[in-house]
Write an enzyme that holds these catalytic residues in place. Structure first.
Site, PDB file in Angstrom:
ATOM      1  N   LEU A  57       0.852  -1.199   0.000  1.00  0.00           N
ATOM      2  CA  LEU A  57       0.000   0.000   0.000  1.00  0.00           C
ATOM      3  C   LEU A  57       0.885   1.245   0.000  1.00  0.00           C
ATOM      4  CD1 LEU A  57      -2.665  -1.095   2.647  1.00  0.00           C
ATOM      5  CD2 LEU A  57      -3.050  -0.766   0.181  1.00  0.00           C
ATOM      6  N   ALA A  60      -6.156   3.500 -10.965  1.00  0.00           N
ATOM      7  CA  ALA A  60      -5.088   4.277 -10.301  1.00  0.00           C
ATOM      8  C   ALA A  60      -3.819   3.445 -10.321  1.00  0.00           C
ATOM      9  CB  ALA A  60      -5.512   4.611  -8.877  1.00  0.00           C
ATOM     10  N   GLY A  86      16.516  15.451 -14.837  1.00  0.00           N
ATOM     11  CA  GLY A  86      15.199  15.970 -14.425  1.00  0.00           C
ATOM     12  C   GLY A  86      15.036  15.812 -12.925  1.00  0.00           C
ATOM     13  N   VAL A 113      22.897   9.188 -25.036  1.00  0.00           N
ATOM     14  CA  VAL A 113      23.589   7.908 -24.829  1.00  0.00           C
ATOM     15  C   VAL A 113      23.455   7.106 -26.121  1.00  0.00           C
ATOM     16  CG1 VAL A 113      23.618   5.789 -23.475  1.00  0.00           C
ATOM     17  CG2 VAL A 113      23.041   7.965 -22.373  1.00  0.00           C
ATOM     18  N   HIS A 171       9.888  37.219  11.731  1.00  0.00           N
ATOM     19  CA  HIS A 171      11.313  37.476  11.502  1.00  0.00           C
ATOM     20  C   HIS A 171      12.139  36.614  12.445  1.00  0.00           C
ATOM     21  CE1 HIS A 171      14.915  39.718  10.520  1.00  0.00           C
ATOM     22  NE2 HIS A 171      15.164  39.815  11.816  1.00  0.00           N
TER      23      HIS A 171
HETATM   24  P1  FAD Z   1       1.494   4.869  -7.889  1.00  0.00           P
HETATM   25  O1  FAD Z   1       2.008   5.504  -6.668  1.00  0.00           O
HETATM   26  O2  FAD Z   1       2.474   4.425  -8.902  1.00  0.00           O
HETATM   27  O3  FAD Z   1       0.591   3.654  -7.424  1.00  0.00           O
HETATM   28  C1  FAD Z   1       0.031   2.767  -8.337  1.00  0.00           C
HETATM   29  C2  FAD Z   1      -0.202   1.463  -7.617  1.00  0.00           C
HETATM   30  O4  FAD Z   1      -0.970   0.630  -8.450  1.00  0.00           O
HETATM   31  C3  FAD Z   1       1.068   0.700  -7.287  1.00  0.00           C
HETATM   32  O5  FAD Z   1       1.123   0.419  -5.909  1.00  0.00           O
HETATM   33  C4  FAD Z   1       0.969  -0.576  -8.119  1.00  0.00           C
HETATM   34  O6  FAD Z   1       1.519  -1.700  -7.457  1.00  0.00           O
HETATM   35  C5  FAD Z   1      -0.541  -0.714  -8.277  1.00  0.00           C
HETATM   36  N1  FAD Z   1      -0.945  -1.443  -9.459  1.00  0.00           N
HETATM   37  C6  FAD Z   1      -0.614  -1.206 -10.754  1.00  0.00           C
HETATM   38  N2  FAD Z   1      -1.206  -2.089 -11.559  1.00  0.00           N
HETATM   39  C7  FAD Z   1      -1.930  -2.919 -10.769  1.00  0.00           C
HETATM   40  C8  FAD Z   1      -2.756  -4.042 -11.015  1.00  0.00           C
HETATM   41  N3  FAD Z   1      -2.947  -4.503 -12.255  1.00  0.00           N
HETATM   42  N4  FAD Z   1      -3.341  -4.659  -9.964  1.00  0.00           N
HETATM   43  C9  FAD Z   1      -3.132  -4.227  -8.690  1.00  0.00           C
HETATM   44  N5  FAD Z   1      -2.366  -3.163  -8.404  1.00  0.00           N
HETATM   45  C10 FAD Z   1      -1.781  -2.524  -9.430  1.00  0.00           C
HETATM   46  N6  FAD Z   1       5.879  13.075  -6.419  1.00  0.00           N
HETATM   47  C11 FAD Z   1       5.716  14.161  -5.636  1.00  0.00           C
HETATM   48  O7  FAD Z   1       4.658  14.784  -5.659  1.00  0.00           O
HETATM   49  N7  FAD Z   1       6.713  14.582  -4.793  1.00  0.00           N
HETATM   50  C12 FAD Z   1       7.898  13.939  -4.722  1.00  0.00           C
HETATM   51  O8  FAD Z   1       8.770  14.339  -3.955  1.00  0.00           O
HETATM   52  C13 FAD Z   1       8.092  12.790  -5.533  1.00  0.00           C
HETATM   53  N8  FAD Z   1       9.247  12.105  -5.483  1.00  0.00           N
HETATM   54  C14 FAD Z   1       9.391  10.974  -6.251  1.00  0.00           C
HETATM   55  C15 FAD Z   1      10.602  10.304  -6.185  1.00  0.00           C
HETATM   56  C16 FAD Z   1      10.798   9.171  -6.951  1.00  0.00           C
HETATM   57  C17 FAD Z   1      12.109   8.434  -6.858  1.00  0.00           C
HETATM   58  C18 FAD Z   1       9.747   8.697  -7.785  1.00  0.00           C
HETATM   59  C19 FAD Z   1       9.934   7.453  -8.597  1.00  0.00           C
HETATM   60  C20 FAD Z   1       8.551   9.375  -7.868  1.00  0.00           C
HETATM   61  C21 FAD Z   1       8.368  10.533  -7.101  1.00  0.00           C
HETATM   62  N9  FAD Z   1       7.182  11.266  -7.160  1.00  0.00           N
HETATM   63  C22 FAD Z   1       7.029  12.381  -6.391  1.00  0.00           C
HETATM   64  C23 FAD Z   1       6.082  10.876  -8.042  1.00  0.00           C
HETATM   65  C24 FAD Z   1       5.009  10.118  -7.231  1.00  0.00           C
HETATM   66  O9  FAD Z   1       5.602   8.986  -6.630  1.00  0.00           O
HETATM   67  C25 FAD Z   1       3.872   9.703  -8.143  1.00  0.00           C
HETATM   68  O10 FAD Z   1       3.362  10.834  -8.805  1.00  0.00           O
HETATM   69  C26 FAD Z   1       2.751   9.052  -7.345  1.00  0.00           C
HETATM   70  O11 FAD Z   1       3.199   7.903  -6.673  1.00  0.00           O
HETATM   71  C27 FAD Z   1       1.591   8.679  -8.270  1.00  0.00           C
HETATM   72  O12 FAD Z   1       0.583   8.081  -7.542  1.00  0.00           O
HETATM   73  P2  FAD Z   1      -0.419   7.046  -8.235  1.00  0.00           P
HETATM   74  O13 FAD Z   1      -1.366   6.653  -7.152  1.00  0.00           O
HETATM   75  O14 FAD Z   1      -0.956   7.604  -9.476  1.00  0.00           O
HETATM   76  O15 FAD Z   1       0.476   5.811  -8.666  1.00  0.00           O
HETATM   77  P1  NAD Z   2      11.754  14.058 -15.733  1.00  0.00           P
HETATM   78  O1  NAD Z   2      10.811  14.235 -16.845  1.00  0.00           O
HETATM   79  O2  NAD Z   2      11.693  14.973 -14.562  1.00  0.00           O
HETATM   80  O3  NAD Z   2      13.253  14.168 -16.272  1.00  0.00           O
HETATM   81  C1  NAD Z   2      13.717  13.376 -17.311  1.00  0.00           C
HETATM   82  C2  NAD Z   2      14.919  14.089 -17.920  1.00  0.00           C
HETATM   83  O4  NAD Z   2      15.571  13.177 -18.776  1.00  0.00           O
HETATM   84  C3  NAD Z   2      14.526  15.293 -18.748  1.00  0.00           C
HETATM   85  O5  NAD Z   2      15.332  16.387 -18.377  1.00  0.00           O
HETATM   86  C4  NAD Z   2      14.804  14.829 -20.190  1.00  0.00           C
HETATM   87  O6  NAD Z   2      15.212  15.889 -21.028  1.00  0.00           O
HETATM   88  C5  NAD Z   2      15.910  13.827 -19.973  1.00  0.00           C
HETATM   89  N1  NAD Z   2      16.000  12.784 -20.990  1.00  0.00           N
HETATM   90  C6  NAD Z   2      14.994  12.129 -21.624  1.00  0.00           C
HETATM   91  N2  NAD Z   2      15.490  11.180 -22.429  1.00  0.00           N
HETATM   92  C7  NAD Z   2      16.851  11.210 -22.293  1.00  0.00           C
HETATM   93  C8  NAD Z   2      17.915  10.458 -22.849  1.00  0.00           C
HETATM   94  N3  NAD Z   2      17.702   9.457 -23.694  1.00  0.00           N
HETATM   95  N4  NAD Z   2      19.175  10.766 -22.482  1.00  0.00           N
HETATM   96  C9  NAD Z   2      19.410  11.785 -21.603  1.00  0.00           C
HETATM   97  N5  NAD Z   2      18.432  12.534 -21.050  1.00  0.00           N
HETATM   98  C10 NAD Z   2      17.176  12.242 -21.383  1.00  0.00           C
HETATM   99  O7  NAD Z   2      11.629  12.503 -15.292  1.00  0.00           O
HETATM  100  P2  NAD Z   2      12.136  11.735 -14.010  1.00  0.00           P
HETATM  101  O8  NAD Z   2      13.223  12.481 -13.331  1.00  0.00           O
HETATM  102  O9  NAD Z   2      12.367  10.357 -14.454  1.00  0.00           O
HETATM  103  O10 NAD Z   2      10.862  11.767 -13.081  1.00  0.00           O
HETATM  104  C11 NAD Z   2       9.635  11.152 -13.514  1.00  0.00           C
HETATM  105  C12 NAD Z   2       8.446  11.861 -12.911  1.00  0.00           C
HETATM  106  O11 NAD Z   2       8.438  11.650 -11.508  1.00  0.00           O
HETATM  107  C13 NAD Z   2       8.502  13.355 -13.116  1.00  0.00           C
HETATM  108  O12 NAD Z   2       7.723  13.699 -14.231  1.00  0.00           O
HETATM  109  C14 NAD Z   2       7.918  13.923 -11.875  1.00  0.00           C
HETATM  110  O13 NAD Z   2       6.599  14.322 -12.129  1.00  0.00           O
HETATM  111  C15 NAD Z   2       7.935  12.801 -10.858  1.00  0.00           C
HETATM  112  N6  NAD Z   2       8.814  13.166  -9.733  1.00  0.00           N
HETATM  113  C16 NAD Z   2       8.506  14.247  -8.996  1.00  0.00           C
HETATM  114  C17 NAD Z   2       9.326  14.623  -7.955  1.00  0.00           C
HETATM  115  C18 NAD Z   2       8.960  15.818  -7.135  1.00  0.00           C
HETATM  116  O14 NAD Z   2       7.823  16.231  -7.176  1.00  0.00           O
HETATM  117  N7  NAD Z   2       9.881  16.389  -6.396  1.00  0.00           N
HETATM  118  C19 NAD Z   2      10.460  13.912  -7.664  1.00  0.00           C
HETATM  119  C20 NAD Z   2      10.753  12.815  -8.442  1.00  0.00           C
HETATM  120  C21 NAD Z   2       9.914  12.442  -9.476  1.00  0.00           C
END
Ligand code: FAD
Ligand code: NAD
Length: 464
Positions: free
Chosen positions: A39, A143, A182, A237, A443
Site C-alpha cells: 500500500l 489508479a 530531471g 547515450v 522574523h
Molecule cells: P502509484 O504511486 O504508482 O501507485 C500505483 C499502484 O498501483 C502501485 O502500488 C501498483 O503496485 C498498483 N498497481 C498497478 N497495476 C496494478 C494491477 N494490475 N493490480 C493491482 N495493483 C496494481 N511526487 C511528488 O509529488 N513529490 C515527490 O517528492 C516525488 N518524489 C518521487 C521520487 C521518486 C524516486 C519517484 C519514482 C517518484 C516521485 N514522485 C514524487 C512521483 C510520485 O511517486 C507519483 O506521482 C505518485 O506515486 C503517483 O501516484 P499514483 O497513485 O498515481 O500511482
Molecule cells: P523528468 O521528466 O523529470 O526528467 C527526465 C529528464 O531526462 C529530462 O530532463 C529529459 O530531457 C531527460 N531525458 C529524456 N530522455 C533522455 C535520454 N535518452 N538521455 C538523456 N536525457 C534524457 O523525469 P524523471 O526524473 O524520471 O521523473 C519522472 C516523474 O516523476 C517526473 O515527471 C515527476 O513528475 C515525478 N517526480 C517528482 C518529484 C517531485 O515532485 N519532487 C520527484 C521525483 C519524481
C-alpha cells in the site's frame, strides 16, 4: 474463484488510489481497493518518502564533512553505513504502510491483495497465488500509476539502475552516471554526490530541469558544480555495455563527437510511463492522450462509470495531484458537485537548493494576453538565509499589472519547499500583492522574502 460486488472498485493503492478509497469509505460507499504490492504505491515505497529520507541524510553527511564552512564547526571523520541507512528509510516506509492500512480499515474499505486484470469496464479478476476473485463494481477507478522508462534495449539490471534500485544501494558507488537531468536524476544524483560519489549527469536537453526557467535552475546548476558534479547537456547515450559490476556508456556530445564514460553504476531517470497498457486496460479501448488515459475535468474516461487518476493519466506525475484527484472522484461518486478547478498547483523539485513553482509564470500569463508585473527578492538580502549559510536563490512574484492579483510564485532556495503552502494559499484565495505585503511575516524567516517580493510588486520593497 470468489465473487465480490461493491459500489466502488479502486485498482491501485498508491496515493491516488488509497486516498480515493479512504474518502469513498468515509462517504459511506462500499469500496474495494486492489493492490498487487505494498500500500502507498510508488510514492510511499520507492518514491517521495524514501528519496526525501535519503536526501535528508545526504545533507547531514555533507554538512559534517564540509570543510568550506566558516562557522567554526568541525566534526570527526564522518562515515555512513548505507545498509543501516536503507533499513532506517524502510522503517519509515513500514510505519506509513501500516498507517495507510489502518486508515483504510477505519474507512471500512475492503483491501484485496493481488494483480487485477480488467475483464470489462465493471469487472476485474484478481489473482494472488492460490486465491482469486472476480470483483464487480458500479464504478471503477483506475489508479495504476507509472513505471520508469529505460533506455532502448538497456533493461534495468546489474549496474543499470532505476530509482527503485538506486534507493536500495547499500554502498555508495565510487562513480555514478545519471542519465536524465530531471526531477529524479538531480534529487538522487545530488544526494549521492553529497555522500561522496563522483557523479556525472548526462542530459539530452540543452539544460537541466527544462520544465523550470533558467533563472530558477541556475542556483541548482551552481550547487552541482560546487559539489563537483559534472554535467553534460545536449548529450545522448549511444550505447551502454555492462562489464562485470561496472558500466560503460558511449555518449554523443552536442558537437557530434563521441566520448566514453565509465562508472560503477548508471542511474537512468529519463521519465516515467503511465501504467495504462497492462492489466487488460488496452482491451477496454479507452480514449488515450499519448501514453496516458485521457480524462476530463472530473477524471472521467471515455467509458461511463470508469474514472482514472494519478500518474496513469499522465503529467504532471505528482503525488499531491494523484491524491487531490482521488479525493475529488470519491466526492463525485458520492453525488457531490466537483470538478478539477485548480488555480494553484504546486510543483517542487527537492534539489539543493529546492525549486518551487505555483501558478503561472510570467511567460504563461503574457501568452494569455495578461500584462504582468514581476518582482524578485534575493535570499542574499534575507537574514534567515544568511544564518543558515545559504543565500543562493530568490522568491519571485508574478502579479497582474492592473490589479496586483497574484498569478504565480516561483522560488529557489534551501528548504524553500516549506513556503509552497503559503504560496498556494495566497494564489488559491485570490490574494493581491498588497494582501501579502500587509500580512506580518515572522522574523527571521525565508517567508519574509515572499512579503518583500510582494512589496516589490507595489514598488516599495523595504530590505533591498
Ligand atoms: P502509484 O504511486 O504508482 O501507485 C500505483 C499502484 O498501483 C502501485 O502500488 C501498483 O503496485 C498498483 N498497481 C498497478 N497495476 C496494478 C494491477 N494490475 N493490480 C493491482 N495493483 C496494481 N511526487 C511528488 O509529488 N513529490 C515527490 O517528492 C516525488 N518524489 C518521487 C521520487 C521518486 C524516486 C519517484 C519514482 C517518484 C516521485 N514522485 C514524487 C512521483 C510520485 O511517486 C507519483 O506521482 C505518485 O506515486 C503517483 O501516484 P499514483 O497513485 O498515481 O500511482
Ligand atoms: P523528468 O521528466 O523529470 O526528467 C527526465 C529528464 O531526462 C529530462 O530532463 C529529459 O530531457 C531527460 N531525458 C529524456 N530522455 C533522455 C535520454 N535518452 N538521455 C538523456 N536525457 C534524457 O523525469 P524523471 O526524473 O524520471 O521523473 C519522472 C516523474 O516523476 C517526473 O515527471 C515527476 O513528475 C515525478 N517526480 C517528482 C518529484 C517531485 O515532485 N519532487 C520527484 C521525483 C519524481
Amino acid at each position: 474463484m470468489k465473487d465480490l460486488t461493491c459500489r466502488v472498485l479502486v485498482v491501485g493503492g498508491g496515493p491516488g488510489g488509497y486516498v480515493c478509497a479512504i474518502r469513498a469509505g468515509q462517504l459511506g460507499l462500499d469500496t474495494v481497493l486492489v493492490e498487487r504490492a505494498a500500500l502507498g504505491g510508488t510514492c510511499l515505497n520507492v518514491g517521495c518518502i524514501p528519496s526525501k529520507a535519503l536526501i535528508h541524510t545526504a545533507e547531514q553527511f555533507h554538512a559534517a564533512t564540509d570543510t568550506a564552512s566558516e562557522t567554526g564547526l568541525s566534526f570527526g571523520k564522518a562515515t555512513v553505513d548505507m545498509g543501516r541507512n536503507v533499513a532506517w528509510r524502510r522503517s519509515i516506509v513500514d510505519r506509513l504502510n501500516r498507517g495507510v492500512a489502518g486508515l483504510l480499515k477505519k474507512a471500512k474499505v475492503r483491501v484485496v491483495t493481488g494483480e487485477a486484470r480488467f475483464l470489462d469496464g465493471k469487472t476485474v479478476e484478481v489473482t494472488d497465488g492460490s486465491s482469486s476473485y472476480r470483483i464487480n463494481a458500479d464504478d471503477v477507478v483506475i489508479a495504476t500509476g507509472s513505471d520508469p522508462v529505460s533506455l532502448p534495449d538497456v533493461p534495468f539490471d546489474g549496474p543499470v539502475l532505476s530509482s527503485t534500485e538506486a534507493l536500495s544501494l547499500t554502498e555508495v558507488p565510487d562513480r555514478l552516471v545519471v542519465v536524465g537531468g530531471g526531477y529524479i536524476g538531480l534529487e538522487l544524483g545530488t544526494a549521492f554526490a553529497k555522500f561522496g560519489a563522483k557523479v556525472t549527469v548526462v542530459e539530452a536537453g540543452d539544460r537541466l530541469l527544462p520544465q523550470y526557467d533558467s533563472a530558477l535552475t541556475k542556483p541548482v546548476a551552481d550547487r552541482l558544480k560546487s559539489l563537483s558534479v559534472t554535467v553534460h547537456t545536449g548529450t545522448t547515450v549511444v550505447s551502454v555495455s555492462k562489464t562485470g559490476g561496472a558500466v560503460t556508456l558511449q555518449l554523443r556530445t552536442p558537437d557530434g563527437t563521441e566520448r566514453t564514460l565509465e562508472a560503477e553504476k548508471a542511474l537512468v531517470t529519463i521519465g516515467r510511463r503511465p501504467n495504462a497498457g497492462s492489466a487488460g486496460l488496452s482491451e477496454l479501448g479507452l480514449d488515450m492522450a499519448g501514453p496516458a488515459i485521457a480524462i476530463d475535468d472530473r477524471c472521467r474516461t471515455s467509458m461511463r462509470g470508469v474514472y482514472a487518476i494519478g500518474d496513469v493519466t499522465g503529467e504532471p506525475m505528482l503525488a499531491h495531484r494523484a491524491m487531490a484527484q482521488g479525493a475529488m472522484v470519491a466526492d463525485l461518486l458520492a453525488g457531490k458537485k466537483r470538478k478539477w478547478d485548480v488555480r494553484a498547483f504546486p510543483a517542487i523539485c527537492f534539489t539543493d537548493p529546492e525549486i518551487v513553482q505555483v501558478g503561472q509564470t510570467a511567460e504563461e500569463a503574457k501568452q494569455q494576453g495578461i500584462e504582468v508585473k514581476v518582482s524578485e527578492f534575493p535570499l542574499a538580502a534575507n537574514g534567515r538565509a544568511m544564518t543558515r549559510e545559504r543565500t543562493d536563490g530568490f522568491v519571485r512574484v508574478v502579479a497582474e499589472k492592473a490589479t496586483g492579483v497574484l498569478l504565480g510564485i516561483q522560488a529557489v532556495g534551501t528548504e524553500i519547499s516549506e513556503l509552497s503552502a503559503a504560496f498556494s494559499i495566497a494564489l488559491e484565495m485570490g490574494a493581491r500583492a498588497e494582501d501579502v505585503a500587509a500580512t506580518i511575516h515572522a522574523h527571521p524567516t525565508q517567508g519574509e522574502g515572499f512579503q518583500e517580493a510582494a512589496l516589490g510588486v507595489m514598488g516599495h520593497a523595504l530590505h533591498i
